[in-house]
Scaffold this active site. Structure first.
Site, PDB file in Angstrom:
ATOM      1  N   LYS A  52       0.845  -1.198   0.000  1.00  0.00           N
ATOM      2  CA  LYS A  52       0.000   0.000   0.000  1.00  0.00           C
ATOM      3  C   LYS A  52       0.878   1.246   0.000  1.00  0.00           C
ATOM      4  O   LYS A  52       0.594   2.222  -0.699  1.00  0.00           O
ATOM      5  CB  LYS A  52      -0.939  -0.013   1.226  1.00  0.00           C
ATOM      6  CG  LYS A  52      -2.023  -1.080   1.102  1.00  0.00           C
ATOM      7  CD  LYS A  52      -2.788  -1.331   2.390  1.00  0.00           C
ATOM      8  CE  LYS A  52      -3.696  -2.550   2.217  1.00  0.00           C
ATOM      9  NZ  LYS A  52      -4.409  -2.936   3.440  1.00  0.00           N
ATOM     10  N   GLN A  96      -4.788  -1.803   9.630  1.00  0.00           N
ATOM     11  CA  GLN A  96      -4.571  -3.087   8.964  1.00  0.00           C
ATOM     12  C   GLN A  96      -5.141  -4.224   9.807  1.00  0.00           C
ATOM     13  O   GLN A  96      -4.905  -4.304  11.014  1.00  0.00           O
ATOM     14  CB  GLN A  96      -3.053  -3.287   8.721  1.00  0.00           C
ATOM     15  CG  GLN A  96      -2.704  -4.520   7.918  1.00  0.00           C
ATOM     16  CD  GLN A  96      -3.225  -4.487   6.487  1.00  0.00           C
ATOM     17  OE1 GLN A  96      -3.422  -3.432   5.899  1.00  0.00           O
ATOM     18  NE2 GLN A  96      -3.458  -5.649   5.915  1.00  0.00           N
ATOM     19  N   ASP A 119     -11.156   2.277   3.769  1.00  0.00           N
ATOM     20  CA  ASP A 119     -11.408   0.840   3.600  1.00  0.00           C
ATOM     21  C   ASP A 119     -12.890   0.560   3.330  1.00  0.00           C
ATOM     22  O   ASP A 119     -13.243  -0.516   2.849  1.00  0.00           O
ATOM     23  CB  ASP A 119     -11.016   0.092   4.885  1.00  0.00           C
ATOM     24  CG  ASP A 119      -9.690  -0.650   4.772  1.00  0.00           C
ATOM     25  OD1 ASP A 119      -9.346  -1.062   3.647  1.00  0.00           O
ATOM     26  OD2 ASP A 119      -9.020  -0.811   5.799  1.00  0.00           O
TER      27      ASP A 119
HETATM   28  N1  GUN Z   1      -6.238  -7.109   5.740  1.00  0.00           N
HETATM   29  C1  GUN Z   1      -6.384  -7.806   4.582  1.00  0.00           C
HETATM   30  N2  GUN Z   1      -7.010  -7.057   3.658  1.00  0.00           N
HETATM   31  C2  GUN Z   1      -7.267  -5.855   4.239  1.00  0.00           C
HETATM   32  C3  GUN Z   1      -7.883  -4.653   3.792  1.00  0.00           C
HETATM   33  O1  GUN Z   1      -8.351  -4.526   2.656  1.00  0.00           O
HETATM   34  N3  GUN Z   1      -7.933  -3.638   4.695  1.00  0.00           N
HETATM   35  C4  GUN Z   1      -7.456  -3.748   5.956  1.00  0.00           C
HETATM   36  N4  GUN Z   1      -7.572  -2.698   6.768  1.00  0.00           N
HETATM   37  N5  GUN Z   1      -6.877  -4.847   6.401  1.00  0.00           N
HETATM   38  C5  GUN Z   1      -6.780  -5.893   5.549  1.00  0.00           C
END
Ligand code: GUN
Length: 282
Positions: A52, A96, A119
């Site tokens: 990211k 996350q 998200d």
């Molecule tokens: N863990 C795995 N995929 C994601 C996601 O799209 N967002 C977040 N915050 N955590 C994750």
């Protein structure tokens, strides 16, 4: 032979579009900043967060990582989120997941301002999606809509079957496909006669996390197959929920794994970050 839906390429287009928007905002003196909160040392989460950050770097989005120790108490994490909510230089907040087991992820998600919820996991974002109000949409389903649009796949009036009912993929996917005027079925682990159900689909979207589960027997001739799986096969190789080699010859269009849905998730996160500027200024 099915048309291959190239998620890697389409994600690249979206990242470039975002990069252009970020540059245009920068000319107006507006900076886009994403705060990523990582609790603990889960190796997979570290890789996701790094990806990211790399995407942010490419697009010109400022990424701010907040790393907290594994034993961080709930109250402390909530305070970090509250401070980010109140920080006007932060546009998007992402915590996350998964969080260490002693933490309550639902409460943490609820603590994120819906105006910064890139998200799309906050109950207000989910509610807004379901009744067509402005708000953030969960990145993977939003990415699938982009894949369909940009591959010229028609949705209006077509049968869409989604297998999997998670809050992150299956349920928001259903809402988005309704918005696209598809006739939507969400199947899951309790669905009877699954093959019969999936064989009705003009568009079949799988998100169950079972490697190579969907063989050609689940696919109608000519259907568009979108595979959200990120699984490992018997040799430890990355694969999807769909048995690609078996299903591809009967499908009309299909996403590969890797290189299908996966790259779209981070691309849509970038898009949500620039969209946050509009949401925060309206
Ligand atoms: N863990 C795995 N995929 C994601 C996601 O799209 N967002 C977040 N915050 N955590 C994750």
């Amino acid at each position: 032979m099915a048309e291959l839906i190239n998620g890697k390429e389409i994600a690249g287009q979206i990242r470039d579009e975002v990069k252009g928007t970020v540059a245009a905002l920068s000319v107006r003196g507006i900076r886009v900043t994403l705060a990523v909160v990582l609790v603990g040392e889960d190796p997979a989460s570290q890789v996701y967060v790094r990806n990211k950050e790399k995407a942010c770097e490419y697009c010109g989005i400022v990424s701010r990582r907040i790393t907290l120790p594994e034993q961080t108490p709930q109250e402390e994490l909530l305070k970090v989120v509250k401070d980010l909510n109140e920080d006007p230089s932060v546009n998007g907040i992402l915590v996350q997941l998964p969080l260490p087991r002693h933490l309550d992820a639902d409460e943490v998600i609820r603590a994120i301002s819906p105006l910064k919820d890139v998200d799309g996991f906050h109950p207000q974002s989910v509610g807004a999606l379901s009744i067509g109000l402005p708000g953030f949409t969960s990145c993977t389903p939003a990415g699938i809509i982009e894949l369909l649009h940009r591959s010229g796949i028609k949705t209006d009036g077509r049968e869409c079957v989604i297998v999997g009912r998670s809050n992150i993929v299956g349920k928001p996917m259903g809402m988005l496909m309704l918005r696209e005027n598809a006739t939507v079925t969400i199947a899951h682990s309790h669905t009877k006669n699954l093959q019969e159900v999936t064989r009705r689909a003009d568009i079949l979207i799988t998100a169950i996390g079972k490697p190579k589960f969907f063989t050609r027997d689940y696919v109608k001739e000519g259907a568009c197959v979108i595979d959200c799986g990120m699984d490992r096969d018997e040799n430890g190789k990355l694969c999807g929920d769909v048995d690609f080699a078996d299903a591809e010859p009967v499908a009309g269009a299909i996403t590969p794994v890797p290189g299908g849905v996966g790259p779209m998730t981070v691309a849509m996160l970038m898009k949500n970050c620039v969209d946050s500027i509009v949401l925060q200024r309206s």
